[in-house]
Design an enzyme around this catalytic site. Structure first.
Site, PDB file in Angstrom:
ATOM      1  N   LYS A 176       0.673 -19.376   4.544  1.00  0.00           N
ATOM      2  CA  LYS A 176       0.360 -20.360   3.507  1.00  0.00           C
ATOM      3  C   LYS A 176       1.638 -20.964   2.895  1.00  0.00           C
ATOM      4  O   LYS A 176       2.739 -20.445   3.087  1.00  0.00           O
ATOM      5  CB  LYS A 176      -0.508 -19.688   2.438  1.00  0.00           C
ATOM      6  CG  LYS A 176      -1.871 -19.215   2.986  1.00  0.00           C
ATOM      7  CD  LYS A 176      -2.762 -18.680   1.871  1.00  0.00           C
ATOM      8  CE  LYS A 176      -4.122 -18.244   2.416  1.00  0.00           C
ATOM      9  NZ  LYS A 176      -5.050 -17.828   1.318  1.00  0.00           N
TER      10      LYS A 176
ATOM     11  N   PHE B 192     -12.543 -21.483  -8.021  1.00  0.00           N
ATOM     12  CA  PHE B 192     -11.150 -21.627  -7.610  1.00  0.00           C
ATOM     13  C   PHE B 192     -10.936 -22.674  -6.517  1.00  0.00           C
ATOM     14  O   PHE B 192      -9.806 -22.875  -6.062  1.00  0.00           O
ATOM     15  CB  PHE B 192     -10.602 -20.266  -7.147  1.00  0.00           C
ATOM     16  CG  PHE B 192     -11.370 -19.640  -5.991  1.00  0.00           C
ATOM     17  CD1 PHE B 192     -11.120 -20.020  -4.679  1.00  0.00           C
ATOM     18  CD2 PHE B 192     -12.340 -18.675  -6.240  1.00  0.00           C
ATOM     19  CE1 PHE B 192     -11.817 -19.438  -3.621  1.00  0.00           C
ATOM     20  CE2 PHE B 192     -13.045 -18.098  -5.183  1.00  0.00           C
ATOM     21  CZ  PHE B 192     -12.786 -18.485  -3.870  1.00  0.00           C
TER      22      PHE B 192
ATOM     23  N   ARG C  98      -7.318  -8.454   9.633  1.00  0.00           N
ATOM     24  CA  ARG C  98      -7.692  -8.298   8.218  1.00  0.00           C
ATOM     25  C   ARG C  98      -7.057  -7.025   7.638  1.00  0.00           C
ATOM     26  O   ARG C  98      -6.640  -7.005   6.482  1.00  0.00           O
ATOM     27  CB  ARG C  98      -9.217  -8.265   8.056  1.00  0.00           C
ATOM     28  CG  ARG C  98      -9.936  -9.564   8.429  1.00  0.00           C
ATOM     29  CD  ARG C  98      -9.660 -10.726   7.518  1.00  0.00           C
ATOM     30  NE  ARG C  98      -9.948 -10.451   6.146  1.00  0.00           N
ATOM     31  CZ  ARG C  98     -10.193 -11.402   5.224  1.00  0.00           C
ATOM     32  NH1 ARG C  98     -10.191 -12.696   5.554  1.00  0.00           N
ATOM     33  NH2 ARG C  98     -10.412 -11.075   3.970  1.00  0.00           N
TER      34      ARG C  98
ATOM     35  N   THR D 167      -7.501  -9.553  -0.459  1.00  0.00           N
ATOM     36  CA  THR D 167      -7.262 -10.907  -0.978  1.00  0.00           C
ATOM     37  C   THR D 167      -6.339 -10.885  -2.193  1.00  0.00           C
ATOM     38  O   THR D 167      -5.407 -11.683  -2.292  1.00  0.00           O
ATOM     39  CB  THR D 167      -8.606 -11.560  -1.367  1.00  0.00           C
ATOM     40  OG1 THR D 167      -9.516 -11.446  -0.268  1.00  0.00           O
ATOM     41  CG2 THR D 167      -8.421 -13.014  -1.737  1.00  0.00           C
TER      42      THR D 167
ATOM     43  N   ARG E  55       0.114  -8.921   2.688  1.00  0.00           N
ATOM     44  CA  ARG E  55      -0.090  -9.396   1.316  1.00  0.00           C
ATOM     45  C   ARG E  55       0.579  -8.486   0.292  1.00  0.00           C
ATOM     46  O   ARG E  55       1.114  -8.968  -0.709  1.00  0.00           O
ATOM     47  CB  ARG E  55      -1.584  -9.566   1.042  1.00  0.00           C
ATOM     48  CG  ARG E  55      -2.132 -10.868   1.660  1.00  0.00           C
ATOM     49  CD  ARG E  55      -3.627 -10.919   1.641  1.00  0.00           C
ATOM     50  NE  ARG E  55      -4.144 -12.264   1.922  1.00  0.00           N
ATOM     51  CZ  ARG E  55      -5.430 -12.523   2.195  1.00  0.00           C
ATOM     52  NH1 ARG E  55      -6.315 -11.537   2.238  1.00  0.00           N
ATOM     53  NH2 ARG E  55      -5.823 -13.758   2.437  1.00  0.00           N
TER      54      ARG E  55
ATOM     55  N   HIS F 288      -3.607 -16.392   5.643  1.00  0.00           N
ATOM     56  CA  HIS F 288      -5.046 -16.454   5.892  1.00  0.00           C
ATOM     57  C   HIS F 288      -5.368 -15.667   7.153  1.00  0.00           C
ATOM     58  O   HIS F 288      -4.581 -15.666   8.094  1.00  0.00           O
ATOM     59  CB  HIS F 288      -5.480 -17.918   6.106  1.00  0.00           C
ATOM     60  CG  HIS F 288      -6.880 -18.059   6.653  1.00  0.00           C
ATOM     61  ND1 HIS F 288      -7.997 -17.994   5.855  1.00  0.00           N
ATOM     62  CD2 HIS F 288      -7.336 -18.212   7.924  1.00  0.00           C
ATOM     63  CE1 HIS F 288      -9.084 -18.115   6.614  1.00  0.00           C
ATOM     64  NE2 HIS F 288      -8.712 -18.250   7.868  1.00  0.00           N
TER      65      HIS F 288
ATOM     66  N   GLU G 175     -12.140 -22.135  13.182  1.00  0.00           N
ATOM     67  CA  GLU G 175     -10.870 -22.425  12.503  1.00  0.00           C
ATOM     68  C   GLU G 175      -9.765 -22.753  13.511  1.00  0.00           C
ATOM     69  O   GLU G 175      -8.928 -23.625  13.256  1.00  0.00           O
ATOM     70  CB  GLU G 175     -10.478 -21.237  11.624  1.00  0.00           C
ATOM     71  CG  GLU G 175     -11.431 -21.051  10.447  1.00  0.00           C
ATOM     72  CD  GLU G 175     -11.254 -19.733   9.697  1.00  0.00           C
ATOM     73  OE1 GLU G 175     -12.027 -19.507   8.743  1.00  0.00           O
ATOM     74  OE2 GLU G 175     -10.356 -18.944  10.058  1.00  0.00           O
TER      75      GLU G 175
HETATM   76  N1  UDP Z   1      -8.935 -17.304  -3.778  1.00  0.00           N
HETATM   77  C1  UDP Z   1      -8.571 -17.537  -5.096  1.00  0.00           C
HETATM   78  N2  UDP Z   1      -9.251 -16.899  -6.098  1.00  0.00           N
HETATM   79  C2  UDP Z   1     -10.277 -16.037  -5.852  1.00  0.00           C
HETATM   80  C3  UDP Z   1     -10.648 -15.795  -4.516  1.00  0.00           C
HETATM   81  C4  UDP Z   1      -9.957 -16.441  -3.503  1.00  0.00           C
HETATM   82  O1  UDP Z   1      -7.659 -18.318  -5.347  1.00  0.00           O
HETATM   83  O2  UDP Z   1     -10.853 -15.474  -6.797  1.00  0.00           O
HETATM   84  C5  UDP Z   1      -8.223 -17.997  -2.697  1.00  0.00           C
HETATM   85  C6  UDP Z   1      -7.227 -17.080  -1.975  1.00  0.00           C
HETATM   86  O3  UDP Z   1      -6.109 -17.880  -1.573  1.00  0.00           O
HETATM   87  C7  UDP Z   1      -8.029 -16.627  -0.766  1.00  0.00           C
HETATM   88  C8  UDP Z   1      -8.837 -17.883  -0.451  1.00  0.00           C
HETATM   89  O4  UDP Z   1      -9.171 -18.431  -1.717  1.00  0.00           O
HETATM   90  O5  UDP Z   1      -7.195 -16.210   0.285  1.00  0.00           O
HETATM   91  C9  UDP Z   1     -10.100 -17.653   0.355  1.00  0.00           C
HETATM   92  O6  UDP Z   1     -10.896 -16.691  -0.313  1.00  0.00           O
HETATM   93  P1  UDP Z   1     -11.579 -15.511   0.493  1.00  0.00           P
HETATM   94  O7  UDP Z   1     -12.529 -14.835  -0.435  1.00  0.00           O
HETATM   95  O8  UDP Z   1     -12.119 -16.035   1.786  1.00  0.00           O
HETATM   96  O9  UDP Z   1     -10.362 -14.493   0.761  1.00  0.00           O
HETATM   97  P2  UDP Z   1      -9.603 -14.119   2.116  1.00  0.00           P
HETATM   98  O10 UDP Z   1     -10.608 -14.168   3.223  1.00  0.00           O
HETATM   99  O11 UDP Z   1      -8.483 -15.112   2.280  1.00  0.00           O
HETATM  100  O12 UDP Z   1      -9.078 -12.723   1.872  1.00  0.00           O
HETATM  101 MG    MG Z   2     -11.907 -15.631   3.798  1.00  0.00          MG
END
Ligand code: UDP
Ligand code: MG
Length: 139
Positions: free
Chosen positions: A11, A59, A87, A93, A104, A117, A128
């Protein structure tokens, strides 16, 4: 796309911080083969399309602004059990909850600016990957 592939983006925060090399090294060390890769930038509109599934979340606006704020590295990666293992490699996340040693935990700075991501299913990995790459860009 084959079921042993996943899709990732390094990112804008990770690119700005100079962490492309560090993160790619972790991806290589985890045994992934790079199928496709490029430095690119999402427009606000394309970021909105990519994260369409989160459209109703509070968000979403901030996420799309952040994801279009600078260059990213997009890549398709291959290995057995690619999606699930990736993952695990990237961690939760929210970096506060990410296991020690994960990408992360090392490089994310907040829930939003979390460095990387990773696709959440084989089906989404295929969608994707195709969003970012044409067939002739896969090796
Ligand atoms: N995100 C955020 N706030 C939240 C949850 C997610 O800013 O409360 C952003 C974060 O960059 C995350 C992306 O949105 O990676 C996609 O969310 P997802 O729940 O799919 O998380 P990921 O799969 O990336 O772990
Ligand atoms: Mg996701």
């Amino acid at each position: 796309m084959a079921a042993n592939r996943t899709f990732t983006m390094l990112k804008p925060d990770a690119v700005r911080a100079g962490n492309i090399g560090n993160i790619l090294q972790m991806i290589n060390a985890a045994g992934y083969r790079i199928v496709a890769m490029k430095l690119t930038q999402l427009s606000l509109e394309k970021a909105g399309e990519f994260y369409e599934v989160h459209k109703e979340r509070p968000f979403y606006g901030e996420l799309c602004a952040f994801m279009s704020s600078g260059p990213i590295v997009a890549a398709i990666l291959e290995k057995d059990n690619a999606v699930e293992d990736f993952r695990t490699l990237i961690g939760a996340t929210n970096p506060a909850n990410a296991a020690p040693g994960t990408i992360r935990a090392k490089y994310a700075t907040s829930m939003g600016e979390n460095a990387v991501h990773g696709s959440d299913s084989d089906e989404n990995a295929a969608i994707e990957g195709a969003f970012h790459f044409a067939g002739v860009e896969l090796f």
